[in-house]
Every structure is written in C-alpha cells, then in structure tokens.
Design a protein around this motif. Structure first.
Motif, PDB file in Angstrom:
ATOM      1  N   PRO A   1      -0.339  -3.557   9.092  1.00 43.69           N
ATOM      2  CA  PRO A   1      -1.482  -2.652   8.903  1.00 43.69           C
ATOM      3  C   PRO A   1      -1.702  -1.672  10.056  1.00 43.69           C
ATOM      4  O   PRO A   1      -2.003  -0.503   9.823  1.00 43.69           O
ATOM      5  N   GLU A   2      -1.547  -2.135  11.293  1.00 41.25           N
ATOM      6  CA  GLU A   2      -1.783  -1.260  12.446  1.00 41.25           C
ATOM      7  C   GLU A   2      -0.798  -0.089  12.444  1.00 41.25           C
ATOM      8  O   GLU A   2      -1.165   1.059  12.704  1.00 41.25           O
ATOM      9  N   LYS A   3       0.472  -0.388  12.137  1.00 41.00           N
ATOM     10  CA  LYS A   3       1.486   0.662  12.093  1.00 41.00           C
ATOM     11  C   LYS A   3       1.226   1.616  10.938  1.00 41.00           C
ATOM     12  O   LYS A   3       1.422   2.842  11.056  1.00 41.00           O
TER      13      LYS A   3
ATOM     14  N   ARG B   1      -8.690   0.605   5.382  1.00 41.40           N
ATOM     15  CA  ARG B   1      -9.339  -0.237   6.384  1.00 41.40           C
ATOM     16  C   ARG B   1      -8.413  -1.408   6.709  1.00 41.40           C
ATOM     17  O   ARG B   1      -7.700  -1.916   5.852  1.00 41.40           O
ATOM     18  N   THR B   2      -8.465  -1.837   7.954  1.00 45.06           N
ATOM     19  CA  THR B   2      -7.561  -2.911   8.396  1.00 45.06           C
ATOM     20  C   THR B   2      -7.717  -4.165   7.545  1.00 45.06           C
ATOM     21  O   THR B   2      -6.725  -4.810   7.171  1.00 45.06           O
ATOM     22  N   GLY B   3      -8.957  -4.527   7.215  1.00 45.89           N
ATOM     23  CA  GLY B   3      -9.196  -5.711   6.391  1.00 45.89           C
ATOM     24  C   GLY B   3      -8.564  -5.590   5.017  1.00 45.89           C
ATOM     25  O   GLY B   3      -7.952  -6.547   4.509  1.00 45.89           O
ATOM     26  N   ASN B   4      -8.692  -4.410   4.404  1.00 41.64           N
ATOM     27  CA  ASN B   4      -8.067  -4.171   3.099  1.00 41.64           C
ATOM     28  C   ASN B   4      -6.555  -4.327   3.171  1.00 41.64           C
ATOM     29  O   ASN B   4      -5.932  -4.982   2.341  1.00 41.64           O
ATOM     30  N   LEU B   5      -5.969  -3.690   4.179  1.00 38.40           N
ATOM     31  CA  LEU B   5      -4.509  -3.720   4.299  1.00 38.40           C
ATOM     32  C   LEU B   5      -3.989  -5.127   4.557  1.00 38.40           C
ATOM     33  O   LEU B   5      -2.946  -5.522   4.022  1.00 38.40           O
ATOM     34  N   ASN B   6      -4.715  -5.892   5.370  1.00 40.35           N
ATOM     35  CA  ASN B   6      -4.307  -7.285   5.611  1.00 40.35           C
ATOM     36  C   ASN B   6      -4.366  -8.099   4.322  1.00 40.35           C
ATOM     37  O   ASN B   6      -3.467  -8.901   4.038  1.00 40.35           O
TER      38      ASN B   6
ATOM     39  N   LYS C   1      -2.251  14.266   3.341  1.00 38.98           N
ATOM     40  CA  LYS C   1      -2.585  15.523   4.000  1.00 38.98           C
ATOM     41  C   LYS C   1      -3.757  15.301   4.956  1.00 38.98           C
ATOM     42  O   LYS C   1      -4.579  14.403   4.743  1.00 38.98           O
ATOM     43  N   PRO C   2      -3.859  16.128   6.014  1.00 41.97           N
ATOM     44  CA  PRO C   2      -4.887  15.930   7.055  1.00 41.97           C
ATOM     45  C   PRO C   2      -6.309  15.776   6.525  1.00 41.97           C
ATOM     46  O   PRO C   2      -7.079  14.963   7.036  1.00 41.97           O
ATOM     47  N   GLU C   3      -6.661  16.528   5.478  1.00 43.02           N
ATOM     48  CA  GLU C   3      -8.038  16.469   4.968  1.00 43.02           C
ATOM     49  C   GLU C   3      -8.386  15.135   4.309  1.00 43.02           C
ATOM     50  O   GLU C   3      -9.564  14.827   4.104  1.00 43.02           O
ATOM     51  N   LYS C   4      -7.365  14.323   3.979  1.00 42.29           N
ATOM     52  CA  LYS C   4      -7.622  13.026   3.335  1.00 42.29           C
ATOM     53  C   LYS C   4      -7.549  11.855   4.310  1.00 42.29           C
ATOM     54  O   LYS C   4      -7.883  10.727   3.944  1.00 42.29           O
ATOM     55  N   VAL C   5      -7.131  12.106   5.533  1.00 42.42           N
ATOM     56  CA  VAL C   5      -6.865  11.015   6.479  1.00 42.42           C
ATOM     57  C   VAL C   5      -8.119  10.244   6.841  1.00 42.42           C
ATOM     58  O   VAL C   5      -8.166   9.006   6.751  1.00 42.42           O
ATOM     59  N   GLU C   6      -9.172  10.935   7.265  1.00 42.66           N
ATOM     60  CA  GLU C   6     -10.385  10.260   7.740  1.00 42.66           C
ATOM     61  C   GLU C   6     -11.028   9.426   6.643  1.00 42.66           C
ATOM     62  O   GLU C   6     -11.437   8.276   6.872  1.00 42.66           O
ATOM     63  N   GLN C   7     -11.107   9.985   5.453  1.00 45.71           N
ATOM     64  CA  GLN C   7     -11.686   9.242   4.334  1.00 45.71           C
ATOM     65  C   GLN C   7     -10.862   8.000   3.999  1.00 45.71           C
ATOM     66  O   GLN C   7     -11.405   6.925   3.726  1.00 45.71           O
ATOM     67  N   SER C   8      -9.531   8.144   4.022  1.00 43.21           N
ATOM     68  CA  SER C   8      -8.650   7.017   3.711  1.00 43.21           C
ATOM     69  C   SER C   8      -8.782   5.905   4.744  1.00 43.21           C
ATOM     70  O   SER C   8      -8.781   4.715   4.400  1.00 43.21           O
ATOM     71  N   LEU C   9      -8.907   6.271   6.024  1.00 44.72           N
ATOM     72  CA  LEU C   9      -9.062   5.273   7.090  1.00 44.72           C
ATOM     73  C   LEU C   9     -10.335   4.458   6.918  1.00 44.72           C
ATOM     74  O   LEU C   9     -10.381   3.270   7.246  1.00 44.72           O
TER      75      LEU C   9
ATOM     76  N   ALA D   1       0.840  -1.195   0.000  1.00 42.62           N
ATOM     77  CA  ALA D   1       0.000   0.000   0.000  1.00 42.62           C
ATOM     78  C   ALA D   1       0.876   1.246   0.000  1.00 42.62           C
ATOM     79  O   ALA D   1       2.072   1.176   0.323  1.00 42.62           O
ATOM     80  N   PRO D   2       0.299   2.407  -0.331  1.00 39.37           N
ATOM     81  CA  PRO D   2       1.058   3.655  -0.233  1.00 39.37           C
ATOM     82  C   PRO D   2       1.509   3.893   1.212  1.00 39.37           C
ATOM     83  O   PRO D   2       0.799   3.554   2.157  1.00 39.37           O
ATOM     84  N   GLY D   3       2.690   4.466   1.367  1.00 43.09           N
ATOM     85  CA  GLY D   3       3.152   4.848   2.692  1.00 43.09           C
ATOM     86  C   GLY D   3       3.913   3.802   3.460  1.00 43.09           C
ATOM     87  O   GLY D   3       4.317   4.040   4.604  1.00 43.09           O
ATOM     88  N   VAL D   4       4.154   2.615   2.859  1.00 41.18           N
ATOM     89  CA  VAL D   4       4.866   1.568   3.604  1.00 41.18           C
ATOM     90  C   VAL D   4       6.366   1.858   3.702  1.00 41.18           C
ATOM     91  O   VAL D   4       7.062   1.279   4.533  1.00 41.18           O
TER      92      VAL D   4
END
Length: 387
Positions: free
Chosen positions: A187-189, A214-219, A201-209, A35-38
C-alpha cells in the motif's frame, strides 16, 4: 472409483470429459491485483512481449492503459487489432472485436479489463463471456482484473471502502483459468505511485488518496486478494485430487442453504453463503418462500426475484421457490432442508420485533428445534430492530 486390472484407479468420467475439454481449448491466464495501478496490465504486456520475441503469434485484442506512460511503453511491438464500432442511443462506442479475433485466430490474445460490461448490441453482455468463446476456439487468452470485481466480494468491498463496484464477474471465472497470478504492491508504494501521477491524472490524486486509496482500504483489499489466491490454490488442489482419484476430499457431504426474501439484504446473504460453500467445496442452494403466489407479485418484486435468481445462477447455485401450500414459512424451510439433506442454513436477521416473535414465534428457533445436525448462521443487516 473403479479399479483397473493392474490395481490403478480409473478416472471419474466427469473428470475425463473435463480434461478432454481443457486439452482442446485455449490456455487462460488472469493477472489479478488488489487495486488499480498495482501493475497488472504492465506485467501482462511485458510477458506477452517476451512471447512475441520467441516467435509466437501474440496480438492485443483490447488494452486499457488509462494514460499511464509506463504501461503504454510496454505495448512495444505487440500488434493491436482494430476495435469494433457499435452505435447505441445515437452514440458510437468502441468495443473489442470478438469476430475479428476469431477470424484472425492468433496463438495468444490480450484482453484487458475482464469485468467490463459490453455496450448493448454486442454479441455477449460481458467481456468474460467473449473470453470464454475465444478460449473454446483454441486461442490462448491473457487477461487482467482487480479483486473487488469478484461477485461474492461485492458487499465486503463496499463495507470496507464505501465504493459500490458496478462491474463484476462470477467467482467461478477463476476456476476457468489455467493460471492466476497475483500482482502484489505494498500500500505505501502504491500511494507513492499515485502521488507521483503514475496511476491517475493530477486532478484526481488528492481525492483518491482520501478515499479509495486510503492505507486502511488498500491493506484490506490486499488481504482479500491474498486470501482469494490462497483459496484458489486450495481449489486447484481439490480438483487435482478429485480428477486423480485421491481420497480424503473435504466438504463433500456439506450442503449450504441460503434463505432469502426480497429486501436489500438478499444479495449479501447469497454472497455470504457462496463464500462458505466455496471454502467447503460443496453445493449451494438458494431458497425463496413467498407468502403469496408469484403471479400476484407487483412488477418491482418480480424484478427483484429475477435479480436474485440471476445472482444465484452467476454463482453456480441452485435457485428454488417453495410455495407455502398452507404451511408456515418455517415448515416449508424445514421440509426443504430434510428433502435435500442441507447441513448449514444462512438466514438474515429477523425484522420482527421481540414482541412479534413472542406472539407469532421465531422462525429461527423453530428451525433449530425441529432439525437435527443442521447449523444455522444468522447474518446481521446492520439495522437496530429493537423496540
């Protein structure tokens, strides 16, 4: 495999040509993540700075930091080559300067975002094609991508995450790499880094979470990445055995056939067939049996046929169109199977109702009854075809 006078096995001529080609081209390393950000780009930059400190000529051909301060800091002393400006539809776009890199001829070049599609007007349509040219010039390349950009995983990723990945690379690009390194972050990290604003950016964080992160997606994506790298290790082992004449190759006698029409399911069937053929290390055939001559197709159908053929080409499969010539579709498929020695067939779920299959006969049943030693896999399309 021929024997030398001293009893050693002579290398396969194809293997010898492959080895010679590899020795004259650049070294290709891909950093891959789930995923992005790893931390793919971060790790790549850090490793290249180490090479720079060793006195090697390392430059950045293209880098995407996405505004992440930690990644930007890792650029360090690495020189960044200027981008090339391309005009398209009245706008100026910055693209990697392929010709500039070839003229500069560094020892190593960093080329991020391997799956990127170049702006029309560029020499090549895709960035990975630029990379292949650079490698052929004897320049070593470091690049990065996410697992969801692999062509054969496109449908799987969309089903898991609900996200349609537009930028894709053919799976064989991994076999072109001399080295593939998985950058794995739990995923948790990763979610914690997202909350801290280290990825978006902060405005995209909540939507991305709530969506992609989502934890299931990342797993699920992490598992895909781990499996893909395990398959890559197996693939490299098989190539080593083949090139060195080691007996016991698996899957050499298998041949996979995917039968497709012009519906939305065609690409998914092809990718499923590729996954099977890849694991068995065998040939893949794509077959279309049109119900009327191709020249009578409307433009939309012709376009779909071209897309299917291009996907087959991207995945390294043989694409065939089998005219009926007065035969029934099932007979055309059976004769193709017998002619080419197919051992496994991948078919989509029939759109016929149960009553239509009783009256007109089931293509699947006919294939099963009239072929020997051929396995048939039926791939459901998720639609209820019952009356």
């Amino acid at each position: 495999m021929r024997m030398l006078p001293n009893g050693e096995k002579r290398k396969n001529p194809e293997a010898l040509l492959r080895q010679i080609k590899r020795e004259h081209r650049g070294y290709f390393k891909i950093f891959i993540g789930a995923a992005p950000g790893v931390g793919k780009t971060y790790t790549m930059l850090r490793e290249c700075n180490d090479l720079l400190q060793q006195g090697l000529d390392v430059v950045i051909g293209l880098i995407e930091t996405h505004g992440r301060r930690g990644t930007e800091a890792q650029i360090g002393a690495l020189p960044v080559l200027p981008m090339r400006q391309i005009s398209y539809k009245g706008r100026a776009f910055a693209e990697m300067d392929l010709e500039g890199i070839l003229q500069r001829r560094p020892a190593y070049v960093i080329i991020d975002e391997l799956a990127h599609t170049n702006v029309p007007g560029s020499k090549n349509q895709k960035r990975y094609e630029d990379v292949l040219e650079i490698l052929e010039a004897g320049i070593h390349v470091m690049s990065a991508m996410n697992i969801q950009h692999l062509e054969s995983l496109n449908d799987t990723v969309e089903q898991l995450t609900g996200v349609k990945v537009r930028e894709r690379v053919p799976d064989w690009i991994l076999t072109e790499a001399n080295e593939v390194q998985l950058i794995d972050t739990p995923p948790e990290k990763l979610r914690e880094r997202l909350k801290q604003g280290l990825i978006y950016k902060p405005e995209k964080v909540e939507q991305s979470l709530k969506n992609f992160f989502r934890t299931g997606n990342l797993n699920a994506l992490r598992e895909l990445a781990l499996r893909e790298l395990a398959d890559d290790v197996d693939e490299r082992l098989e190539h080593y055995k083949w090139e060195h004449g080691i007996e016991g190759m698996v899957g050499a006698s298998e041949k996979i056939l995917v039968c497709v029409h012009y519906g939305q399911n065609a690409e998914r069937l092809i990718r499923r067939g590729w996954r099977i053929a890849s694991r068995l290390k065998c040939e893949l055939y794509i077959l279309n049996v049109p119900t009327k001559p191709v020249h009578e197709f409307d433009e939309a159908t012709r376009k779909k046929l071209r897309e299917i053929e291009q996907l087959a080409k991207d995945l390294g499969a043989e694409f065939h169109i089998e005219a009926l010539g007065g035969r029934k579709p099932a007979d055309a498929i059976i004769q193709f199977v017998e002619r080419t020695g197919i051992t496994q067939i991948v078919l989509g779920q029939s759109a016929r109702s149960r009553w239509e299959e009783i009256v007109k006969g089931s293509i699947i049943n006919k294939i099963l009854s009239e072929t020997r030693f051929v396995d048939v896999l039926i791939v459901a399309d998720g639609v209820d075809h019952r009356e």
